[in-house]
Design a protein around this motif. Structure first.
Motif, PDB file in Angstrom:
ATOM      1  N   GLN A  34      45.964  35.691  57.908  1.00  0.00           N
ATOM      2  CA  GLN A  34      45.297  34.433  57.626  1.00  0.00           C
ATOM      3  C   GLN A  34      45.558  34.011  56.183  1.00  0.00           C
ATOM      4  N   ARG A  35      45.780  32.731  56.000  1.00  0.00           N
ATOM      5  CA  ARG A  35      45.927  32.194  54.650  1.00  0.00           C
ATOM      6  C   ARG A  35      44.550  31.823  54.109  1.00  0.00           C
ATOM      7  N   TRP A  36      44.354  32.054  52.809  1.00  0.00           N
ATOM      8  CA  TRP A  36      43.087  31.739  52.163  1.00  0.00           C
ATOM      9  C   TRP A  36      43.388  31.309  50.737  1.00  0.00           C
ATOM     10  N   THR A  37      42.371  30.855  50.051  1.00  0.00           N
ATOM     11  CA  THR A  37      42.517  30.548  48.625  1.00  0.00           C
ATOM     12  C   THR A  37      41.406  31.232  47.852  1.00  0.00           C
ATOM     13  N   LEU A  38      41.748  31.693  46.659  1.00  0.00           N
ATOM     14  CA  LEU A  38      40.777  32.336  45.781  1.00  0.00           C
ATOM     15  C   LEU A  38      40.672  31.551  44.484  1.00  0.00           C
ATOM     16  N   PRO A  39      39.514  31.578  43.854  1.00  0.00           N
ATOM     17  CA  PRO A  39      39.427  31.006  42.508  1.00  0.00           C
ATOM     18  C   PRO A  39      40.451  31.673  41.593  1.00  0.00           C
ATOM     19  N   ALA A  40      41.093  30.898  40.766  1.00  0.00           N
ATOM     20  CA  ALA A  40      42.182  31.417  39.936  1.00  0.00           C
ATOM     21  C   ALA A  40      41.735  32.589  39.072  1.00  0.00           C
ATOM     22  N   THR A  92      44.188  29.937  43.818  1.00  0.00           N
ATOM     23  CA  THR A  92      45.447  30.645  44.046  1.00  0.00           C
ATOM     24  C   THR A  92      45.541  30.998  45.530  1.00  0.00           C
ATOM     25  N   PRO A  93      46.667  30.712  46.184  1.00  0.00           N
ATOM     26  CA  PRO A  93      46.798  31.057  47.603  1.00  0.00           C
ATOM     27  C   PRO A  93      47.001  32.556  47.794  1.00  0.00           C
ATOM     28  N   VAL A  94      46.388  33.100  48.848  1.00  0.00           N
ATOM     29  CA  VAL A  94      46.550  34.512  49.190  1.00  0.00           C
ATOM     30  C   VAL A  94      46.738  34.625  50.690  1.00  0.00           C
ATOM     31  N   GLN A  95      47.179  35.792  51.114  1.00  0.00           N
ATOM     32  CA  GLN A  95      47.303  36.089  52.538  1.00  0.00           C
ATOM     33  C   GLN A  95      46.501  37.349  52.836  1.00  0.00           C
ATOM     34  N   ILE A  96      45.674  37.283  53.861  1.00  0.00           N
ATOM     35  CA  ILE A  96      44.806  38.396  54.224  1.00  0.00           C
ATOM     36  C   ILE A  96      45.222  38.928  55.590  1.00  0.00           C
ATOM     37  N   ALA A  97      45.392  40.247  55.681  1.00  0.00           N
ATOM     38  CA  ALA A  97      45.719  40.902  56.948  1.00  0.00           C
ATOM     39  C   ALA A  97      44.424  41.463  57.541  1.00  0.00           C
ATOM     40  N   VAL A 120      26.340  40.679  48.088  1.00  0.00           N
ATOM     41  CA  VAL A 120      26.834  39.774  49.124  1.00  0.00           C
ATOM     42  C   VAL A 120      26.333  38.357  48.887  1.00  0.00           C
ATOM     43  N   LEU A 121      25.096  38.218  48.435  1.00  0.00           N
ATOM     44  CA  LEU A 121      24.531  36.891  48.235  1.00  0.00           C
ATOM     45  C   LEU A 121      25.263  36.110  47.151  1.00  0.00           C
ATOM     46  N   ALA A 122      25.912  36.798  46.241  1.00  0.00           N
ATOM     47  CA  ALA A 122      26.673  36.103  45.197  1.00  0.00           C
ATOM     48  C   ALA A 122      27.890  35.397  45.772  1.00  0.00           C
ATOM     49  N   ALA A 123      28.255  35.745  47.013  1.00  0.00           N
ATOM     50  CA  ALA A 123      29.427  35.128  47.641  1.00  0.00           C
ATOM     51  C   ALA A 123      29.080  33.822  48.332  1.00  0.00           C
ATOM     52  N   ALA A 124      27.850  33.350  48.210  1.00  0.00           N
ATOM     53  CA  ALA A 124      27.465  32.092  48.852  1.00  0.00           C
ATOM     54  C   ALA A 124      28.284  30.945  48.277  1.00  0.00           C
ATOM     55  N   GLY A 125      29.277  30.535  49.017  1.00  0.00           N
ATOM     56  CA  GLY A 125      30.096  29.405  48.592  1.00  0.00           C
ATOM     57  C   GLY A 125      31.367  29.774  47.862  1.00  0.00           C
ATOM     58  N   ARG A 126      31.527  31.031  47.460  1.00  0.00           N
ATOM     59  CA  ARG A 126      32.742  31.401  46.724  1.00  0.00           C
ATOM     60  C   ARG A 126      33.004  32.895  46.883  1.00  0.00           C
ATOM     61  N   PRO A 127      34.270  33.302  46.890  1.00  0.00           N
ATOM     62  CA  PRO A 127      34.585  34.735  46.984  1.00  0.00           C
ATOM     63  C   PRO A 127      34.137  35.474  45.728  1.00  0.00           C
ATOM     64  N   VAL A 128      33.793  36.749  45.906  1.00  0.00           N
ATOM     65  CA  VAL A 128      33.408  37.592  44.779  1.00  0.00           C
ATOM     66  C   VAL A 128      34.044  38.963  44.963  1.00  0.00           C
ATOM     67  N   VAL A 129      34.181  39.674  43.857  1.00  0.00           N
ATOM     68  CA  VAL A 129      34.689  41.047  43.875  1.00  0.00           C
ATOM     69  C   VAL A 129      33.535  41.988  43.585  1.00  0.00           C
TER      70      VAL A 129
END
Length: 296
Positions: A34-40, A92-97, A120-129
């Motif tokens: 799947q293609r996805w995008t991450l904050p730069a 930034t575009p990424v690919q997820i397997a 997990v709640l910090a991911a509301a609306g945006r990816p997090v590490v």
């Protein structure tokens, strides 16, 4: 270790293709891209930054955080397969397997997930590490909720950290659960080489443990090959299956396996137990006594 949490809103067009079909495809084929995008800022390290960034090979957890509460929760696992070229834009575009996806409605509920992984709640609306204890807790929650395929000797996807995993190519037909059901229904649960009947040996649940062996020679498996489960697949126990694939590129056939078993029956150099040695001595004494002439 670090892992990436990506929020998914099923009402948006984030997922490329029908999700329900990809759930089955991930189980059948092992991975869905799947293609996805991450904050730069997550895809490139900044000087002096303390937060880990997304790196190729790290775990990815798919979480639904929108919509009805009953539909929210942890729903998939994958790995970050590729990170696109870094540009000056905000993303930034990424690919997820994705190697494991749960049907909608079967996701790990959000409440118990947040209790153990508050990040997990910090991911509301945006990816997090996440990293450290939260990354470990996320894996534990998933491991307790996702079971591997029946008769699989491999760990469930996402149950081990990246450093403990190795991705290998397998024969898809031998691992397809739909084909397995058709083969067992037609051929039964008995190994076609040694005759081990799993259901008789291990009970009613044993029938699901026999493995599938793809007997079609590799040279006949082309891009347009269409497997016939009743002709191209046969049940084998794990031992016979390993022996069959010990020859490459053409595995041993069922007839050859049966010939091997017929020629066997003893192991050269096998050490005898004390009971066997005593039995041999007793037999020798009996034979010696019976061979002595009767002096009466």
């Amino acid at each position: 270790m670090a892992a990436l949490i990506i929020p998914w809103n099923p009402d948006d067009q984030q997922w490329d293709g029908p999700y329900a079909a990809d759930v089955d495809a991930a189980r059948r084929d092992g991975v869905i891209l799947q293609r996805w995008t991450l904050p730069a800022h997550l895809a490139s390290p900044h000087r002096g930054a303390s937060q880990p960034v997304a790196e190729r090979g790290m775990d990815v957890w798919l979480v639904i955080l929108t919509g009805p509460r009953a539909g929210q929760g942890l729903i998939g696992h994958g790995t970050l397969a590729a990170v696109g070229a870094l540009e000056d834009g905000p993303t930034t575009p990424v690919q997820i397997a994705f190697d494991a996806l749960l049907p909608r409605g079967d996701q790990v509920a959000l409440e118990p997930l947040v209790e153990r992984v508050p990040g997990v709640l910090a991911a509301a609306g945006r990816p997090v590490v996440i990293d450290g204890t939260e990354e470990t807790a996320m894996r534990a929650v998933w491991r307790e909720s996702f079971a591997p395929e029946t008769a699989s000797v491999d760990p469930a996807p996402g149950s081990l950290p990246p450093a403990a995993r190795k991705r290998v190519d397998v024969d898809r037909f031998e691992h397809d659960p739909g084909l397995r059901r058709a083969v067992v229904a037609h051929h039964g649960s008995t190994c076609h080489a040694c005759g081990l009947d799993f259901e008789h040996k291990y009970g009613l649940d044993g029938g699901d443990l026999v493995q599938m062996h793809h007997i079609t020679p590799p040279e006949y498996v082309g891009a347009d090959y269409d497997v016939d489960p009743l002709v191209d697949l046969v049940p084998l126990c794990a031992t016979c299956h390993v022996v069959a694939h010990s020859r490459w590129p053409r595995p041993y056939g069922i007839g050859e396996l049966r010939e091997m078993l017929a020629r066997s029956g003893f192991l050269r150099g096998t050490a005898l137990t004390d009971e066997q040695l005593a039995a041999e001595s007793a037999a020798a004494r009996i034979l010696e006594a019976s061979s002595e002439p009767d002096e009466r």
